[in-house]
Design a protein around this motif. Sequence first.
Motif, mmCIF file in Angstrom:
data_model
loop_
_atom_site.group_PDB
_atom_site.id
_atom_site.type_symbol
_atom_site.label_atom_id
_atom_site.label_comp_id
_atom_site.label_asym_id
_atom_site.label_seq_id
_atom_site.Cartn_x
_atom_site.Cartn_y
_atom_site.Cartn_z
ATOM 1 N N HIS A 88 32.398 33.826 46.358
ATOM 2 C CA HIS A 88 32.484 34.385 45.009
ATOM 3 C C HIS A 88 31.285 34.046 44.136
ATOM 4 O O HIS A 88 31.172 34.549 43.028
ATOM 5 C CB HIS A 88 33.766 33.889 44.335
ATOM 6 N N ASN B 2 41.519 35.432 37.020
ATOM 7 C CA ASN B 2 41.525 36.633 36.165
ATOM 8 C C ASN B 2 42.702 37.538 36.528
ATOM 9 O O ASN B 2 43.398 38.066 35.656
ATOM 10 C CB ASN B 2 40.225 37.434 36.337
ATOM 11 N N LYS C 159 45.926 36.383 35.102
ATOM 12 C CA LYS C 159 46.068 36.664 33.670
ATOM 13 C C LYS C 159 46.504 38.111 33.454
ATOM 14 O O LYS C 159 47.363 38.397 32.614
ATOM 15 C CB LYS C 159 44.764 36.355 32.936
ATOM 16 N N LEU C 160 45.903 39.016 34.228
ATOM 17 C CA LEU C 160 46.300 40.425 34.123
ATOM 18 C C LEU C 160 47.758 40.602 34.543
ATOM 19 O O LEU C 160 48.521 41.348 33.914
ATOM 20 C CB LEU C 160 45.390 41.297 34.993
ATOM 21 N N ASN D 113 41.245 27.465 47.365
ATOM 22 C CA ASN D 113 39.954 27.629 46.683
ATOM 23 C C ASN D 113 40.162 27.866 45.186
ATOM 24 O O ASN D 113 40.067 28.985 44.706
ATOM 25 C CB ASN D 113 39.210 28.814 47.320
ATOM 26 N N LEU E 260 41.336 31.977 55.511
ATOM 27 C CA LEU E 260 40.775 32.187 54.178
ATOM 28 C C LEU E 260 40.217 33.596 54.038
ATOM 29 O O LEU E 260 40.417 34.266 53.013
ATOM 30 C CB LEU E 260 39.680 31.148 53.903
ATOM 31 N N CYS E 261 39.538 34.056 55.082
ATOM 32 C CA CYS E 261 38.932 35.383 55.064
ATOM 33 C C CYS E 261 40.013 36.440 54.816
ATOM 34 O O CYS E 261 39.845 37.352 54.008
ATOM 35 C CB CYS E 261 38.217 35.616 56.384
ATOM 36 N N LEU F 229 41.368 40.762 47.181
ATOM 37 C CA LEU F 229 40.452 41.713 46.544
ATOM 38 C C LEU F 229 41.054 43.116 46.543
ATOM 39 O O LEU F 229 40.928 43.855 45.563
ATOM 40 C CB LEU F 229 39.093 41.706 47.248
ATOM 41 N N MET G 85 35.512 38.120 30.170
ATOM 42 C CA MET G 85 36.563 38.704 29.336
ATOM 43 C C MET G 85 37.733 37.740 29.099
ATOM 44 O O MET G 85 38.532 37.939 28.208
ATOM 45 C CB MET G 85 37.045 40.021 29.930
ATOM 46 N N CYS G 86 37.809 36.653 29.871
ATOM 47 C CA CYS G 86 38.880 35.677 29.675
ATOM 48 C C CYS G 86 38.639 34.768 28.480
ATOM 49 O O CYS G 86 39.516 33.997 28.098
ATOM 50 C CB CYS G 86 39.063 34.819 30.917
ATOM 51 N N LEU H 265 32.479 31.184 53.186
ATOM 52 C CA LEU H 265 33.590 31.971 52.636
ATOM 53 C C LEU H 265 34.072 31.385 51.317
ATOM 54 O O LEU H 265 34.354 32.112 50.367
ATOM 55 C CB LEU H 265 34.748 32.016 53.643
ATOM 56 N N VAL H 266 34.182 30.044 51.264
ATOM 57 C CA VAL H 266 34.624 29.410 50.018
ATOM 58 C C VAL H 266 33.620 29.689 48.901
ATOM 59 O O VAL H 266 33.971 29.798 47.738
ATOM 60 C CB VAL H 266 34.811 27.890 50.231
ATOM 61 N N PHE I 207 33.550 28.773 57.239
ATOM 62 C CA PHE I 207 34.464 28.424 56.163
ATOM 63 C C PHE I 207 33.718 28.145 54.851
ATOM 64 O O PHE I 207 34.080 28.628 53.786
ATOM 65 C CB PHE I 207 35.285 27.194 56.582
ATOM 66 N N SER J 141 30.739 24.557 39.471
ATOM 67 C CA SER J 141 31.044 25.396 40.613
ATOM 68 C C SER J 141 29.849 26.216 41.042
ATOM 69 O O SER J 141 29.622 26.416 42.223
ATOM 70 C CB SER J 141 32.198 26.317 40.267
ATOM 71 N N GLN K 170 41.357 36.265 51.203
ATOM 72 C CA GLN K 170 40.394 36.774 50.233
ATOM 73 C C GLN K 170 40.320 38.295 50.253
ATOM 74 O O GLN K 170 40.297 38.933 49.201
ATOM 75 C CB GLN K 170 39.006 36.136 50.473
ATOM 76 N N HIS L 106 33.764 41.333 43.145
ATOM 77 C CA HIS L 106 34.236 40.269 42.256
ATOM 78 C C HIS L 106 33.991 40.646 40.798
ATOM 79 O O HIS L 106 33.101 41.409 40.487
ATOM 80 C CB HIS L 106 33.538 38.949 42.593
ATOM 81 N N ASP L 107 34.825 40.049 39.911
ATOM 82 C CA ASP L 107 34.745 40.413 38.492
ATOM 83 C C ASP L 107 33.385 40.048 37.893
ATOM 84 O O ASP L 107 32.753 39.083 38.316
ATOM 85 C CB ASP L 107 35.845 39.679 37.709
ATOM 86 N N GLU M 2 38.434 27.482 42.692
ATOM 87 C CA GLU M 2 37.289 27.924 41.894
ATOM 88 C C GLU M 2 37.037 29.434 42.011
ATOM 89 O O GLU M 2 36.083 29.941 41.457
ATOM 90 C CB GLU M 2 36.031 27.165 42.330
ATOM 91 N N TYR M 3 37.892 30.129 42.716
ATOM 92 C CA TYR M 3 37.735 31.569 42.929
ATOM 93 C C TYR M 3 38.110 32.287 41.638
ATOM 94 O O TYR M 3 39.262 32.660 41.415
ATOM 95 C CB TYR M 3 38.661 31.978 44.077
ATOM 96 N N TYR M 4 37.118 32.465 40.750
ATOM 97 C CA TYR M 4 37.420 32.839 39.351
ATOM 98 C C TYR M 4 38.124 34.172 39.222
ATOM 99 O O TYR M 4 38.979 34.360 38.356
ATOM 100 C CB TYR M 4 36.152 32.802 38.506
ATOM 101 N N THR M 5 37.775 35.127 40.090
ATOM 102 C CA THR M 5 38.402 36.446 39.984
ATOM 103 C C THR M 5 39.914 36.353 40.225
ATOM 104 O O THR M 5 40.695 37.113 39.643
ATOM 105 C CB THR M 5 37.736 37.423 40.968
ATOM 106 N N HIS N 267 43.679 43.225 43.852
ATOM 107 C CA HIS N 267 43.044 43.194 42.532
ATOM 108 C C HIS N 267 42.498 44.575 42.166
ATOM 109 O O HIS N 267 42.738 45.081 41.070
ATOM 110 C CB HIS N 267 41.929 42.148 42.559
ATOM 111 N N HIS N 268 41.800 45.187 43.135
ATOM 112 C CA HIS N 268 41.183 46.481 42.834
ATOM 113 C C HIS N 268 42.229 47.577 42.634
ATOM 114 O O HIS N 268 42.000 48.525 41.909
ATOM 115 C CB HIS N 268 40.182 46.859 43.941
#
Lengths: 694, 375
Positions: free
Chosen positions: B40, A63, A66-67, A55, A24-25, A32, B133-134, B36-37, B33, B199, A28, B87-88, A57-60, A35-36
């Motif tokens: 965000h 996003n 969508k981009l 995961n 996961l690390c 990132l 922004m979404c 990490l989850v 773990f 969340s 992620q 993160h955004d 729920e990882y909102y970024t 994304h950047h």
Amino acid sequence: MHGRPRKPSKPENAAASAAKAEKLCLLQSQFLSNHHNRIYTKEALEANAKLLEINPEYYTAWNFRKLAVQHYVSEAGSDPQAIKSVYDEELRVVEAALRQNFKSYGAWHHRKWVLSKGHSSLDQELRLLDKLQQLDSRNFLTWNYRRFLTELLNRSVEDELMHTEDMIGTNFSNYSAWHNRSMLLCKQLKAKDTGLKSKDILSKEYELVQNAIFTDPDDQSGWFYHLWLIDQTIKAKPPILTASWPSNGSELIISRKQCPGEHPLYEYQGLNIDLKEFPVILYFNQAVSGVSSSTVNVESFNIMWKPLSPCNSLGSEIWMAYLNLAGEDCHFEGPVSVELCIGQSQGILSSSGSPYSKPMHIAFTVTTEAIRLQDSGGHNPDMMSWEDPNFCADEVDPRVLNSDVPFIEEIKENKESTISEWQKDTICREIAGFRDLLSIKDYKIGKLTLARLLMADDALSYPYGNVSVHSCEVLELLKDLTKSDPTHSRYYEDHISLVLLQQLTSSEEMLRRHLFCFKGANSLSVHKPLCLRLNNLSLTCLGSFNKLLGVQMLDLSNNELQSIEGLEAMQLLSCLNLSKNKLGSFTALEPLRHLSSLKALNVSDNEIGSHSIDTRRYLFSSPLSHNESVKWDPNLVPSDAANPTNYWEAIMLFKALKLTQLDIIGNEVVDDRFSSFLVKIMPSLVFLDGQKLV
Amino acid sequence: MEMEIEKGDLGLGLAVEKHVKYILSVEKRKDDFVSLVMEHLRLNGAYWGLTTLDLLGKIHAVDVDEVVSWIMACQHESGGFGGNIGHDPHMLYTLSAVQVLALFDKIHILDIDKVTDYIIKLQNEDGSFSGDMCGEVDTRFSYIAICCLSLLRRLDSINVEKAVDYIVSCKNINGGFGCTPGGESHAGSYVFLKAPLPSIFMILGDGLRVEQAGLLYYKRLNCSTIAVFCCVGALAMTGSLDKVDKDLLGWRLCERQVKSRGLNGRPEKLPDVCYSWWVLSSLIMIDRVHWIDTEKLIKFILDCQDTENGGISDRPDDAVDVFHTYFGVAGLSLLKYPRVKPIDPAYALPTDVVNRIFFNRILYYYFFNSADDDH
């Protein structure tokens, strides 16, 4: 996290977890970096999909997708097939994430976003949804998605009503289905063009819910829906005026006391009254808006109507205006006749949009009787004492006894009921039905529902509160509930207080038992003030103010009051005794800020300062709630106060009052420092805790 | 161990030292773990943990400078904050940042205009707020926007009337509130009904199967209970509580107390410590908390403590986590439990922190200095 037993983790789990953590690390940090750097390659998107699968729920990460979609859609130009395939890929990723966790919000969000772009087929969606709803019929997420899809597919309200009926048929206790049904019906009730009458719509619902309640009375879902139905049935009542002060036809006599060479003082019923701000109060059966000088006209007076509610809302049950009877030279001779024309022109509306439709007149006269005084002793207020010997039942002014109780301010005409046959029949049928049900078995919520129905029946049949047929039965039910459901006993006790007060104010005869003549007043007064004594009644809260608009002196001591909500209706109140109650903070006294006539206040022996949590903090106008009626000024805090933020409620309350007498001893908050602070912020104060201030 | 447990008048007592130790240990963990989850939403986790520490009188057990400089590193050019570095930006974490800075009395290090600007741009035409922004719309973002701007003393920079109207439009049949107006669409926007705050509470759980954790959490959490808190809170901060049917809502909420003494989220469901915050704070804001049996609820929360290793769980003998530790401690604070600082039911910060912002002379002139230069 929920429902997981408390036990130490095992070492083998720890090893597996470490391996997953490493994976996961990596995902992620890889993500990132993509994304950047705005890297939207196939590889980047695949890595992103893998991350979201683990995961969601990882909102970024959503996003980022969508981009990426925007990037690919602009690349696809005007090729509809290419665009569609970009969006289809997104639906696939969402589905994969949902397979992992079909309650992931991020995933649902993305799905809705994709569908709202309008490039995807919706055929599959309802089928997917039905499958999910079978898995968990009460999951609100799927219900929410259903409402979203219904809009998108333009499905008819009727189709959706059928669906909820099916769901309810499968399981009566599916509250989500009941809830969705109520929302659909609200839509149907609002839509005027369907040709359906609310009567027809609601009648069918009563059948449905009766069926559910009688099949399984222990389930709460049906009861809650029933409560909503009752509300829908009775809420369509038109606004009416239930009381006013002064009342129609009243002849008020004002005493004018004058010493040689001084300005006159005016008294009404033995207590001072300000003729420059002579109050006129209108009390409606429900909150209304649109009361103004054009809808309520007062001939030859220039007035402004304002709603009397603690917050600055547009609607209120109570509206008031001030007449200036004193004139330019503050020298009122009288007599003067005042006539109010209410509802001559349209504009007064209830919150549900029903117009006020009963134009009426309220006329009263004000005359003066002059009293010549030899010296000016009458100008200095005496300290008033609430001791029992100062009150006398026998000496109540016979002129008062001959006329009506001066503050039963009911409207004398138009006593007939204002509801439709259908409403009346429905309530009666429901009352009968629940009496039957309760005779078979004792249901807590059934008793409460019956009590509510009975109260609703009284309120509908006698909107002026002059009769309460059911009050004894209601009190019986509530007292039973207090015993059988002690966890919520305070809820029932509050209702008992309200019913008691309604009973007590329903007739002049009842009210007269609580009427006393106050003998401790200024000896120079011609009239002895009348005091309404509602002490020692175990009241926990207050109500029935429409009957008490003209009360000037009120004794509420030795009750259990925690709140005085609604007391602002008593605009003539001059002396108030709240001692020996359970008032827990200064903020609980908010209604007093609206009583401009209040001179003597007794709040001794309460609980002000004893509670670390203030339950009225947000029902009190202050900077915290951004509705300051008095602007907060930190300079009012005494510089020697230990913690300046501790005194803010007291400052904001007492700055708004013009008290001459205050009794506050016997509260946790009071000490020497606080007393001297009170004297500083209330220059009008003459007596504090029984001591004359020098 | 026995020494640490207070023998209060309510039997077991609150194991303050154990809970403090537990929170500090969880805050330090970053590499497993679970952490990490939750990476965000770390800023949000910091808010829950630090507020709990402050309520227990132990905020100074953390290195203020370290926390503050990490928070500032989460801020974006737009003025908004992300849930962690890189993160955004999102409304949720922007509020958490402002709240934590308020705890430390450090709001003045913010560029207030910039943060304000980020939030006002997220208000929609109908008065609602998007989370980022979404464009996702939900009443909890209305709460967040109003709370955040209010703490910055900039509430007048948005259209408050429209914001309130939007919340009122979400009122549902029970006197409660939904996340969006029930089933009604908004022309031109893809409104959807996001469930409330789930969340953001899933923070730093303790050795659990995280893939399942979210699911379990969502399953049991009642949408309307949190939406009620957000809507009542937003109306409280804007002086609009007259728009709430206090008796109806109060009754619905007090019916959430079950025989086992705790509060549940929906009829016929199990009690859970988290409702000691959501339900209790709403009941307090509308002055109807006396309708429940508070003594019994205190007992229920205390029974959910892990008196050995610290922390509080959803129900007795379940595994603890930081957010239930917050809900339990904040619940006890609302129930006037001794040795726990009082908490403000609307701003979800200790009362002394909120009062400092609104009534303290120095801060007052900091926010409104232009008008009162002579003081």
